[in-house]
Design a protein around this motif. Sequence first.
Motif, mmCIF file in Angstrom:
data_model
loop_
_atom_site.group_PDB
_atom_site.id
_atom_site.type_symbol
_atom_site.label_atom_id
_atom_site.label_comp_id
_atom_site.label_asym_id
_atom_site.label_seq_id
_atom_site.Cartn_x
_atom_site.Cartn_y
_atom_site.Cartn_z
ATOM 1 N N GLU A 111 56.957 81.423 47.568
ATOM 2 C CA GLU A 111 57.568 82.115 46.329
ATOM 3 C C GLU A 111 58.409 82.681 46.977
ATOM 4 O OE1 GLU A 111 57.025 85.503 42.490
ATOM 5 O OE2 GLU A 111 55.708 85.870 44.493
ATOM 6 N N ALA A 118 61.493 86.873 41.091
ATOM 7 C CA ALA A 118 61.532 85.620 41.551
ATOM 8 C C ALA A 118 62.504 84.250 41.582
ATOM 9 C CB ALA A 118 60.174 85.160 40.938
ATOM 10 N N VAL A 189 58.116 79.140 38.651
ATOM 11 C CA VAL A 189 57.863 80.962 38.270
ATOM 12 C C VAL A 189 57.070 81.382 37.411
ATOM 13 C CG1 VAL A 189 59.161 82.925 38.422
ATOM 14 C CG2 VAL A 189 60.706 81.250 39.264
ATOM 15 N N ALA A 190 57.325 80.688 36.522
ATOM 16 C CA ALA A 190 56.016 81.430 35.204
ATOM 17 C C ALA A 190 54.667 81.012 35.123
ATOM 18 C CB ALA A 190 56.807 80.771 33.558
ATOM 19 N N GLN A 193 53.046 82.540 38.121
ATOM 20 C CA GLN A 193 52.690 84.149 37.554
ATOM 21 C C GLN A 193 51.477 84.532 36.751
ATOM 22 O OE1 GLN A 193 54.486 87.577 38.305
ATOM 23 N NE2 GLN A 193 53.033 87.991 36.473
ATOM 24 N N GLN A 194 50.931 83.423 36.291
ATOM 25 C CA GLN A 194 50.148 83.111 35.723
ATOM 26 C C GLN A 194 48.720 82.892 35.956
ATOM 27 O OE1 GLN A 194 51.088 78.972 32.577
ATOM 28 N NE2 GLN A 194 51.621 81.115 31.864
ATOM 29 N N LYS A 196 48.655 84.466 39.219
ATOM 30 C CA LYS A 196 48.074 85.824 39.806
ATOM 31 C C LYS A 196 47.714 86.631 38.863
ATOM 32 C CE LYS A 196 52.484 85.913 42.068
ATOM 33 N NZ LYS A 196 53.947 86.943 42.792
ATOM 34 N N GLN A 197 48.117 86.174 37.124
ATOM 35 C CA GLN A 197 47.333 87.701 36.296
ATOM 36 C C GLN A 197 45.509 87.070 36.307
ATOM 37 O OE1 GLN A 197 49.918 86.933 33.119
ATOM 38 N NE2 GLN A 197 51.404 88.503 33.804
#
Length: 226
Positions: A111, A118, A189-190, A193-194, A196-197
Amino acid sequence: MNTNTNKTQKIKRIVLAGALACLTTGAVLMQSTGSSAQDKATMGRIPGNSVAQGGKGEQQGRVSNRTATNGSHLQLMLRVNADGETEVLKAAELPGEAPVSDVPTGNFAYEVLDGNEALAVEATVDPFEQRSFSGPDESDTHGHSIGRVESAIITIKVPKATLSNAKLDNLAVRFYRIKPEVDLQQINVAALQQLKQADQVEDVINIEAGKLAPQIRAKGRKISLQ
């Protein structure tokens, strides 16, 4: 006697007038036919003119495509150690958009960040993973094994960046390992992020902002594509 002569002369005048009328009508028809043929010939040349105009349109389109490559990006070749020590081996500024792929070809992702924002994400095979080749059945190296290396060379892409951009001082790079049970269809990027969550990635290496900038400026080259 005079009466008959007058009638004869009147008949002759009527016949002569009729003949003149026929000749006049024929001339008009011939002129009309000639004009119609000329009009058709002129109309027949219109498609040719239309093609010429179309050619001008296509040429303008090609110019538009060339101007679409405005801007630049960076490609960095890094030697990264497992403990996080990083060396910039090569840095190049290239014209156009960064060719970042959203196809996950492996479970190792990087990343690129501008501070906390990001900029790009890509996934590839794990560069710290080393696979052995199987030898003959009777040899000691028969079988398949996976090992780990302490150092790897990784290429990353930085969108919308130049060697002279002050934002290089905010450039940070993070590396993640995507957990094996994740069925990853797309990476961006999106999507990262998902992951990671959902606690589906593991942090591997974090290169903090400010560490790469001096080396990038020292070793960077600007490349122009002909």
